[in-house]
Design an enzyme around this catalytic site. Structure first.
Site, PDB file in Angstrom:
ATOM      1  N   MET A  30       0.981  -0.953   0.303  1.00 47.49           N
ATOM      2  CA  MET A  30      -0.141   0.393  -0.150  1.00 47.49           C
ATOM      3  C   MET A  30       0.835   1.225   0.126  1.00 47.49           C
ATOM      4  O   MET A  30       0.250   2.636  -0.004  1.00 47.49           O
ATOM      5  CB  MET A  30      -1.052  -0.127   1.305  1.00 47.49           C
ATOM      6  CG  MET A  30      -2.109  -0.751   1.138  1.00 47.49           C
ATOM      7  SD  MET A  30      -3.409  -0.774   2.437  1.00 47.49           S
ATOM      8  CE  MET A  30      -2.849  -0.464   3.830  1.00 47.49           C
ATOM      9  N   HIS A  34       9.006   0.810   2.894  1.00 50.72           N
ATOM     10  CA  HIS A  34      10.289   0.995   3.900  1.00 50.72           C
ATOM     11  C   HIS A  34      10.805  -0.424   3.714  1.00 50.72           C
ATOM     12  O   HIS A  34      11.187  -1.282   2.458  1.00 50.72           O
ATOM     13  CB  HIS A  34       9.742   1.307   4.900  1.00 50.72           C
ATOM     14  CG  HIS A  34       9.239   0.172   5.702  1.00 50.72           C
ATOM     15  ND1 HIS A  34       9.051  -1.264   5.646  1.00 50.72           N
ATOM     16  CD2 HIS A  34       7.952   0.048   5.896  1.00 50.72           C
ATOM     17  CE1 HIS A  34       8.176  -1.912   5.720  1.00 50.72           C
ATOM     18  NE2 HIS A  34       6.954  -1.874   6.134  1.00 50.72           N
ATOM     19  N   GLU A  35      11.700  -0.285   4.518  1.00 48.42           N
ATOM     20  CA  GLU A  35      13.522  -1.514   4.031  1.00 48.42           C
ATOM     21  C   GLU A  35      12.578  -3.451   3.956  1.00 48.42           C
ATOM     22  O   GLU A  35      13.028  -4.023   3.697  1.00 48.42           O
ATOM     23  CB  GLU A  35      13.952  -1.955   4.822  1.00 48.42           C
ATOM     24  CG  GLU A  35      15.659  -0.756   4.324  1.00 48.42           C
ATOM     25  CD  GLU A  35      15.752  -0.558   3.036  1.00 48.42           C
ATOM     26  OE1 GLU A  35      16.187  -1.548   2.561  1.00 48.42           O
ATOM     27  OE2 GLU A  35      15.929   0.597   2.538  1.00 48.42           O
ATOM     28  N   GLY A  36      11.663  -3.490   5.146  1.00 44.51           N
ATOM     29  CA  GLY A  36      10.168  -4.488   5.050  1.00 44.51           C
ATOM     30  C   GLY A  36      10.066  -4.795   4.133  1.00 44.51           C
ATOM     31  O   GLY A  36       9.841  -6.041   2.917  1.00 44.51           O
ATOM     32  N   HIS A  37       9.458  -3.266   2.721  1.00 41.35           N
ATOM     33  CA  HIS A  37       8.968  -4.223   1.853  1.00 41.35           C
ATOM     34  C   HIS A  37      10.056  -4.337   0.274  1.00 41.35           C
ATOM     35  O   HIS A  37       9.958  -5.195  -0.275  1.00 41.35           O
ATOM     36  CB  HIS A  37       8.263  -2.815   0.853  1.00 41.35           C
ATOM     37  CG  HIS A  37       7.007  -2.097   1.665  1.00 41.35           C
ATOM     38  ND1 HIS A  37       7.241  -1.401   2.555  1.00 41.35           N
ATOM     39  CD2 HIS A  37       5.928  -2.834   1.820  1.00 41.35           C
ATOM     40  CE1 HIS A  37       5.686  -0.963   3.314  1.00 41.35           C
ATOM     41  NE2 HIS A  37       4.859  -2.154   2.569  1.00 41.35           N
ATOM     42  N   GLN A  61     -10.243  -2.537   2.795  1.00 43.74           N
ATOM     43  CA  GLN A  61     -10.202  -3.298   3.713  1.00 43.74           C
ATOM     44  C   GLN A  61      -9.653  -2.371   5.340  1.00 43.74           C
ATOM     45  O   GLN A  61      -9.334  -2.550   6.283  1.00 43.74           O
ATOM     46  CB  GLN A  61      -8.806  -3.665   3.963  1.00 43.74           C
ATOM     47  CG  GLN A  61      -7.037  -3.078   3.394  1.00 43.74           C
ATOM     48  CD  GLN A  61      -5.859  -3.277   2.787  1.00 43.74           C
ATOM     49  OE1 GLN A  61      -6.808  -4.386   1.994  1.00 43.74           O
ATOM     50  NE2 GLN A  61      -5.125  -3.739   3.706  1.00 43.74           N
ATOM     51  N   ASP A 151       2.417  -8.482   9.064  1.00 42.96           N
ATOM     52  CA  ASP A 151       0.803  -8.798   9.696  1.00 42.96           C
ATOM     53  C   ASP A 151       1.324 -10.474   9.639  1.00 42.96           C
ATOM     54  O   ASP A 151       0.200 -11.215   8.781  1.00 42.96           O
ATOM     55  CB  ASP A 151       0.412  -8.666   8.210  1.00 42.96           C
ATOM     56  CG  ASP A 151       1.185  -7.211   7.864  1.00 42.96           C
ATOM     57  OD1 ASP A 151      -0.055  -6.681   8.949  1.00 42.96           O
ATOM     58  OD2 ASP A 151       1.654  -6.555   7.432  1.00 42.96           O
ATOM     59  N   GLN A 154      -2.614 -11.731   9.103  1.00 41.26           N
ATOM     60  CA  GLN A 154      -2.781 -11.989   6.713  1.00 41.26           C
ATOM     61  C   GLN A 154      -2.240 -12.720   6.773  1.00 41.26           C
ATOM     62  O   GLN A 154      -3.010 -13.218   5.441  1.00 41.26           O
ATOM     63  CB  GLN A 154      -2.933 -10.036   6.555  1.00 41.26           C
ATOM     64  CG  GLN A 154      -2.847  -9.749   5.539  1.00 41.26           C
ATOM     65  CD  GLN A 154      -2.597  -8.315   5.303  1.00 41.26           C
ATOM     66  OE1 GLN A 154      -3.649  -7.868   5.636  1.00 41.26           O
ATOM     67  NE2 GLN A 154      -0.982  -8.000   4.662  1.00 41.26           N
ATOM     68  N   MET A 185       9.605  -2.252  11.984  1.00 42.30           N
ATOM     69  CA  MET A 185       8.718  -1.397  10.751  1.00 42.30           C
ATOM     70  C   MET A 185       7.790  -1.208   9.910  1.00 42.30           C
ATOM     71  O   MET A 185       7.197  -2.654   9.827  1.00 42.30           O
ATOM     72  CB  MET A 185       9.957  -1.799   9.648  1.00 42.30           C
ATOM     73  CG  MET A 185      11.342  -0.792   9.962  1.00 42.30           C
ATOM     74  SD  MET A 185      12.361  -1.285   8.520  1.00 42.30           S
ATOM     75  CE  MET A 185      14.346  -0.765   8.061  1.00 42.30           C
TER      76      MET A 185
END
Length: 283
Positions: A30, A34-37, A61, A151, A154, A185
């Site tokens: 979305m 950040h570094e997670g993505h 959502q 998540d 999810q 993050m």
């Protein structure tokens, strides 16, 4: 990186890929990256010929219109990060492109997993998640879908949806990426002011406390202690749960054999933060 705003255009690009490019990795987001993505982009690039990322703030959502309105949008910075990471395609649709007028949304039979934790506190949330992920998977038709473990619930919900809707697509779950001080993050971290950013560390401290104190027997008191810790530090707690890692069934009495996950969701003023850790066995 090629930026595409329309479904038909993305399909045309993907159909024209060389036949040798037979593995497509897909990372839905979305935005407010950040570094997670970006770690998921890197993970996808290791084993796939082409990597597609989507940025779409999915309205179905959100069960809180204020949360939707305040969701951070940083599209120029996102494009720069994806370009540097080597992403091949960015799908950037408008709401009408994903939700045409007069279209009837599907309903997904998700069972127990939809009724607890995030499902309980955010009614309809997981239906909205499944609607958009189903649409995106049908469009991209990747070999592998990449999601982040932050998540946790999810990931389980999407995996359940995929077993019937997209059984041939693999799911890879990347580790939660944290700041140096331990904060998970999250795009919502952008909404924290300096004081709240320090307070946000109490989330991981509560989870670490559970890890340090967990032992065979009744875990109810431990959950209460962790909840009180957050409340005393300015949080409004939705839940702190200790559950079976494979099912998310809450655990009251632990036999030290069933793998566990500790999960938390709590408001720090207007910002809702979630996190989880897999609990390691004691002894």
């Amino acid at each position: 990186m090629i930026i595409v705003k329309y479904k038909t255009a993305l399909q045309q690009y993907l159909k024209k890929l060389p036949s040798s490019f037979n593995k497509v990795g897909f990372v839905p987001t979305m935005g407010a990256l950040h570094e997670g993505h970006i770690s998921l982009i890197h993970l996808a690039k290791k084993e796939h010929d082409v990597v597609v990322c989507s940025i779409f703030v999915n309205p179905t959502q959100f069960n809180n219109s204020n949360d939707l309105a305040k969701y951070p949008v940083t599209i120029e910075a996102d494009i720069e990060k994806l370009t540097q990471a080597g992403c091949d395609f960015l799908f950037l649709p408008a709401v009408d492109e994903m939700y045409p007028p007069n279209e009837t949304n599907k309903h997904y039979e998700l069972g127990y997993i939809e009724t607890i934790l995030e499902g309980f506190y955010r009614p309809g949330h997981f239906q909205g998640v499944c609607i958009i992920v189903d649409k995106l998977l049908a469009l991209v038709q990747p070999h592998t879908l990449f999601l982040g473990r932050k998540d946790y619930q999810q990931c389980m919900v999407i995996q359940k949806m995929m077993t019937t809707a997209h059984p041939n697509i693999h799911l890879t779950i990347g580790d939660t990426i944290r700041e140096k001080d331990g904060l998970a993050m999250s795009s919502r971290n952008m909404r924290l002011n300096a004081t709240e950013r320090l307070q946000a560390l109490k989330i991981i401290e509560a989870l670490q406390y559970i890890q340090q104190q967990i032992k065979p027997g009744n875990v109810t008191l431990l959950k209460k202690q962790a909840t009180l810790f957050l409340e005393n530090n300015g949080y409004k707690v939705d839940y702190i749960e200790i559950a079976a890692a494979s099912t998310l069934q809450p655990v009251l009495e632990w036999d030290a054999k069933v793998p566990l996950v500790a999960l938390v969701a709590a408001y720090l003023n207007e910002v809702r933060l979630i996190d989880n850790i897999i609990l390691k066995s004691v002894g």
